[in-house]
Design an enzyme around this catalytic site. Structure first.
Site, PDB file in Angstrom:
ATOM      1  N   CYS A  47      40.057  30.332 -38.464  1.00  0.00           N
ATOM      2  CA  CYS A  47      40.426  29.845 -37.122  1.00  0.00           C
ATOM      3  C   CYS A  47      39.290  28.974 -36.578  1.00  0.00           C
ATOM      4  O   CYS A  47      38.134  29.157 -36.938  1.00  0.00           O
ATOM      5  CB  CYS A  47      40.664  31.054 -36.226  1.00  0.00           C
ATOM      6  SG  CYS A  47      40.855  30.713 -34.481  1.00  0.00           S
ATOM      7  N   SER A  49      37.938  29.204 -33.834  1.00  0.00           N
ATOM      8  CA  SER A  49      36.951  30.046 -33.150  1.00  0.00           C
ATOM      9  C   SER A  49      35.859  30.514 -34.116  1.00  0.00           C
ATOM     10  O   SER A  49      34.710  30.709 -33.712  1.00  0.00           O
ATOM     11  CB  SER A  49      37.624  31.254 -32.503  1.00  0.00           C
ATOM     12  OG  SER A  49      38.639  30.828 -31.623  1.00  0.00           O
ATOM     13  N   HIS A  52      33.466  27.777 -34.136  1.00  0.00           N
ATOM     14  CA  HIS A  52      32.589  27.872 -32.957  1.00  0.00           C
ATOM     15  C   HIS A  52      31.476  28.891 -33.249  1.00  0.00           C
ATOM     16  O   HIS A  52      30.388  28.793 -32.697  1.00  0.00           O
ATOM     17  CB  HIS A  52      33.357  28.332 -31.716  1.00  0.00           C
ATOM     18  CG  HIS A  52      34.416  27.368 -31.243  1.00  0.00           C
ATOM     19  ND1 HIS A  52      34.308  26.009 -31.379  1.00  0.00           N
ATOM     20  CD2 HIS A  52      35.609  27.575 -30.615  1.00  0.00           C
ATOM     21  CE1 HIS A  52      35.385  25.429 -30.849  1.00  0.00           C
ATOM     22  NE2 HIS A  52      36.190  26.359 -30.399  1.00  0.00           N
ATOM     23  N   HIS A  69      38.033  36.874 -37.747  1.00  0.00           N
ATOM     24  CA  HIS A  69      38.653  37.787 -36.774  1.00  0.00           C
ATOM     25  C   HIS A  69      40.169  37.815 -36.926  1.00  0.00           C
ATOM     26  O   HIS A  69      40.851  38.414 -36.112  1.00  0.00           O
ATOM     27  CB  HIS A  69      38.281  37.352 -35.356  1.00  0.00           C
ATOM     28  CG  HIS A  69      38.763  35.973 -35.042  1.00  0.00           C
ATOM     29  ND1 HIS A  69      38.110  34.848 -35.497  1.00  0.00           N
ATOM     30  CD2 HIS A  69      39.849  35.534 -34.379  1.00  0.00           C
ATOM     31  CE1 HIS A  69      38.791  33.781 -35.099  1.00  0.00           C
ATOM     32  NE2 HIS A  69      39.849  34.160 -34.428  1.00  0.00           N
ATOM     33  N   CYS A 176      45.396  36.685 -34.538  1.00  0.00           N
ATOM     34  CA  CYS A 176      44.818  35.688 -33.623  1.00  0.00           C
ATOM     35  C   CYS A 176      45.800  34.580 -33.276  1.00  0.00           C
ATOM     36  O   CYS A 176      46.452  34.623 -32.245  1.00  0.00           O
ATOM     37  CB  CYS A 176      43.518  35.106 -34.144  1.00  0.00           C
ATOM     38  SG  CYS A 176      42.839  33.908 -32.963  1.00  0.00           S
TER      39      CYS A 176
HETATM   40  P1  PAD Z   1      42.368  23.361 -34.829  1.00  0.00           P
HETATM   41  O1  PAD Z   1      41.057  22.724 -34.958  1.00  0.00           O
HETATM   42  O2  PAD Z   1      43.117  23.756 -36.040  1.00  0.00           O
HETATM   43  O3  PAD Z   1      43.350  22.410 -33.975  1.00  0.00           O
HETATM   44  C1  PAD Z   1      42.907  21.580 -32.932  1.00  0.00           C
HETATM   45  C2  PAD Z   1      43.728  20.284 -32.956  1.00  0.00           C
HETATM   46  O4  PAD Z   1      43.324  19.482 -31.847  1.00  0.00           O
HETATM   47  C3  PAD Z   1      43.513  19.428 -34.205  1.00  0.00           C
HETATM   48  O5  PAD Z   1      44.755  19.115 -34.792  1.00  0.00           O
HETATM   49  C4  PAD Z   1      42.801  18.177 -33.679  1.00  0.00           C
HETATM   50  O6  PAD Z   1      43.159  16.993 -34.401  1.00  0.00           O
HETATM   51  C5  PAD Z   1      43.274  18.116 -32.250  1.00  0.00           C
HETATM   52  N1  PAD Z   1      42.369  17.384 -31.337  1.00  0.00           N
HETATM   53  C6  PAD Z   1      41.012  17.430 -31.299  1.00  0.00           C
HETATM   54  N2  PAD Z   1      40.548  16.644 -30.313  1.00  0.00           N
HETATM   55  C7  PAD Z   1      41.629  16.099 -29.707  1.00  0.00           C
HETATM   56  C8  PAD Z   1      41.801  15.195 -28.612  1.00  0.00           C
HETATM   57  N3  PAD Z   1      40.756  14.735 -27.935  1.00  0.00           N
HETATM   58  N4  PAD Z   1      43.050  14.852 -28.259  1.00  0.00           N
HETATM   59  C9  PAD Z   1      44.139  15.324 -28.938  1.00  0.00           C
HETATM   60  N5  PAD Z   1      44.037  16.166 -29.992  1.00  0.00           N
HETATM   61  C10 PAD Z   1      42.797  16.562 -30.359  1.00  0.00           C
HETATM   62  O7  PAD Z   1      42.132  24.630 -33.876  1.00  0.00           O
HETATM   63  P2  PAD Z   1      42.985  25.982 -33.651  1.00  0.00           P
HETATM   64  O8  PAD Z   1      44.407  25.633 -33.483  1.00  0.00           O
HETATM   65  O9  PAD Z   1      42.565  26.995 -34.653  1.00  0.00           O
HETATM   66  O10 PAD Z   1      42.370  26.436 -32.246  1.00  0.00           O
HETATM   67  C11 PAD Z   1      42.526  25.614 -31.104  1.00  0.00           C
HETATM   68  C12 PAD Z   1      41.629  26.082 -29.954  1.00  0.00           C
HETATM   69  O11 PAD Z   1      42.065  27.360 -29.492  1.00  0.00           O
HETATM   70  C13 PAD Z   1      40.150  26.263 -30.351  1.00  0.00           C
HETATM   71  O12 PAD Z   1      39.334  25.875 -29.252  1.00  0.00           O
HETATM   72  C14 PAD Z   1      40.034  27.753 -30.555  1.00  0.00           C
HETATM   73  O13 PAD Z   1      38.724  28.211 -30.404  1.00  0.00           O
HETATM   74  C15 PAD Z   1      40.951  28.236 -29.447  1.00  0.00           C
HETATM   75  C16 PAD Z   1      41.453  29.626 -29.603  1.00  0.00           C
HETATM   76  N6  PAD Z   1      41.631  30.359 -28.478  1.00  0.00           N
HETATM   77  C17 PAD Z   1      42.079  31.623 -28.541  1.00  0.00           C
HETATM   78  C18 PAD Z   1      42.255  32.385 -27.267  1.00  0.00           C
HETATM   79  O14 PAD Z   1      42.375  33.607 -27.321  1.00  0.00           O
HETATM   80  N7  PAD Z   1      42.308  31.714 -26.111  1.00  0.00           N
HETATM   81  C19 PAD Z   1      42.404  32.194 -29.752  1.00  0.00           C
HETATM   82  C20 PAD Z   1      42.277  31.419 -30.908  1.00  0.00           C
HETATM   83  C21 PAD Z   1      41.799  30.144 -30.839  1.00  0.00           C
HETATM   84 ZN    ZN Z   2      41.152  33.059 -33.588  1.00  0.00          ZN
END
Ligand code: PAD
Ligand code: ZN
Length: 376
Positions: A47, A49, A52, A69, A176
């Site tokens: 993921c 995260s 990060h 996770h 997740c």
């Molecule tokens: P990912 O990196 O697979 O997807 C992110 C997408 O965003 C990619 O397809 C990128 O091309 C696109 N992107 C990046 N910059 C831009 C931009 N400026 N404009 C448009 N598109 C863009 O990530 P993911 O889907 O695994 O996770 C996404 C976020 O969610 C990430 O910040 C992660 O830490 C967070 C998250 N939050 C929780 C929660 O509990 N709130 C849980 C899991 C993940």
């Molecule tokens: Zn996650």
């Protein structure tokens, strides 16, 4: 089990310091203490995260650490006082704690557990120690889980028992990305049938949002990403249209306001970028639009916007794990998955053996994967 009560030597991917590749090491995993469970991890997703975590952008990270996770596995042994789990049970580790005792756990509106917030040191179990050792050094574990290892130990409040017949594979996404996306739609935004939705970021989390918008009966689902290679999959899953903000001279919020005649009903920010968070809020309907912040920004990032954006009636919300109570929701979602109510395999683009974890991360960094699952 013959390993119960003993230290287990096994393979794990250790992150010794920020921005270093994962190092596959032999580690020692202590037996579970009271109210803890030792789990043999079978599959784990990669993921954003975790990335990060690699870059050290989250305050939850102290090195050396075992990240990961989004896992699924089988209980190997349990510590004293554990009654809910027994060896052989299939389980999903939960990064979001649910103690069921604190005021917020007892409140249906929240999934933030105060038992965790009150006492737990970063990367440690509740007694302030860790169960992992490598080369004589204590190793931290990421967000109460730490799944990039053959064996991990979690607190009983960070574990959900799932149905015995569950295949231990893509179901790990319920730990997740899937639940984060699904809960953001169903629990946090409460998307109504016939509404319009926009999703910024078409990674694993954004696509899970799209899946849930479709299940909720949204009539228009607009996917937004700067990587057009994500569009095909997004449409297959349920996006009715996709926009690359780079393709237009107009600002993405302007485009969305025009194309929807006043703004989108529900907007989901699934990137964690401060600019796209503001764009998401601006794209929501001027009078009744709701924006849900899902993506995680790094430490000490701030956003600024014109307060008039909210005075006219917009709502901005956010949630960890989609706002879903972890222990309550995960077993239910797993049985819905087993009943084929949604298809997690659509979110999985790659499967790799655990040793190829660095290749798995490279696929994410270069935008080639949605979710990669590592099998142990
Ligand atoms: P990912 O990196 O697979 O997807 C992110 C997408 O965003 C990619 O397809 C990128 O091309 C696109 N992107 C990046 N910059 C831009 C931009 N400026 N404009 C448009 N598109 C863009 O990530 P993911 O889907 O695994 O996770 C996404 C976020 O969610 C990430 O910040 C992660 O830490 C967070 C998250 N939050 C929780 C929660 O509990 N709130 C849980 C899991 C993940
Ligand atoms: Zn996650």
């Amino acid at each position: 089990m013959e390993t119960a009560g003993k230290v287990i030597k096994c393979k794990a991917a250790v992150t010794w310091e920020a921005n270093q590749p994962f190092s596959i090491e032999e580690i020692e995993v202590d037996p579970p203490k009271a109210h803890e469970i030792r789990i043999k991890i079978v599959a784990t997703g990669i993921c954003r995260s975790d990335e990060h975590g690699v870059t050290g952008e989250l305050k939850e990270v102290q090195f050396p650490i075992i990240l990961g996770h989004e896992g699924v596995g089988i209980v190997e042994s349990v510590g004293e006082g554990v009654t809910e789990f027994k060896p052989g049970d299939k389980v999903i580790p939960l990064f979001a704690t649910q103690c069921n005792q604190c005021p917020t756990c007892k409140d249906p509106r929240s999934n933030i557990c105060f038992a965790e917030k009150a006492g737990r040191a970063v990367g440690m179990m509740s007694d302030g120690s860790t169960r992992f050792t490598c080369k004589g050094k204590k190793i931290n574990q990421f967000t109460n889980t730490g799944t990039f290892t053959e064996y991990t130990v979690v607190n009983e409040n960070n574990c959900a028992k799932i149905e015995d017949n569950t295949p231990l594979d893509s179901v790990c996404l319920i730990g997740c990305s899937f639940t984060t996306g699904y809960g953001s739609v169903v629990k946090t935004a409460e998307v109504k049938p016939g509404s319009s939705c926009a999703v910024f970021g078409l990674g694993g989390v954004g696509l899970a949002v799209i899946m849930a918008c479709k299940l909720s009966g949204a009539s228009r689902i607009i996917g937004i990403d700067v990587n057009k290679d994500k569009f095909e999959k997004a449409k297959e899953i349920g996006a009715t249209e996709c926009i690359n903000p780079k393709d237009s001279d107009k600002h993405i919020a302007q485009l969305l306001l025009e194309q929807t005649g006043g703004g989108v009903d529900y907007v989901f920010e699934c990137i964690g970028n401060t600019d796209t968070i503001v764009s998401a809020i601006c794209s929501s309907h001027v009078a009744y639009g709701t924006t849900v912040l899902v993506g995680i920004s790094g430490v000490s990032k701030t956003i600024t916007f014109d307060p008039m954006l909210l005075i006219t009636g917009r709502t901005v919300k956010g949630a960890i794990f989609g706002g879903m109570k972890s222990k309550d929701s995960v077993p239910k979602l797993v049985s819905d998955f087993n009943a084929k109510k949604f298809d997690l395999d659509k979110l999985v683009t790659h499967k790799l053996p655990f040793d190829q974890i660095n290749e798995g991360f490279e696929l994410m960094r270069t935008g080639k994967s949605i979710r990669t699952i590592l099998t142990l």
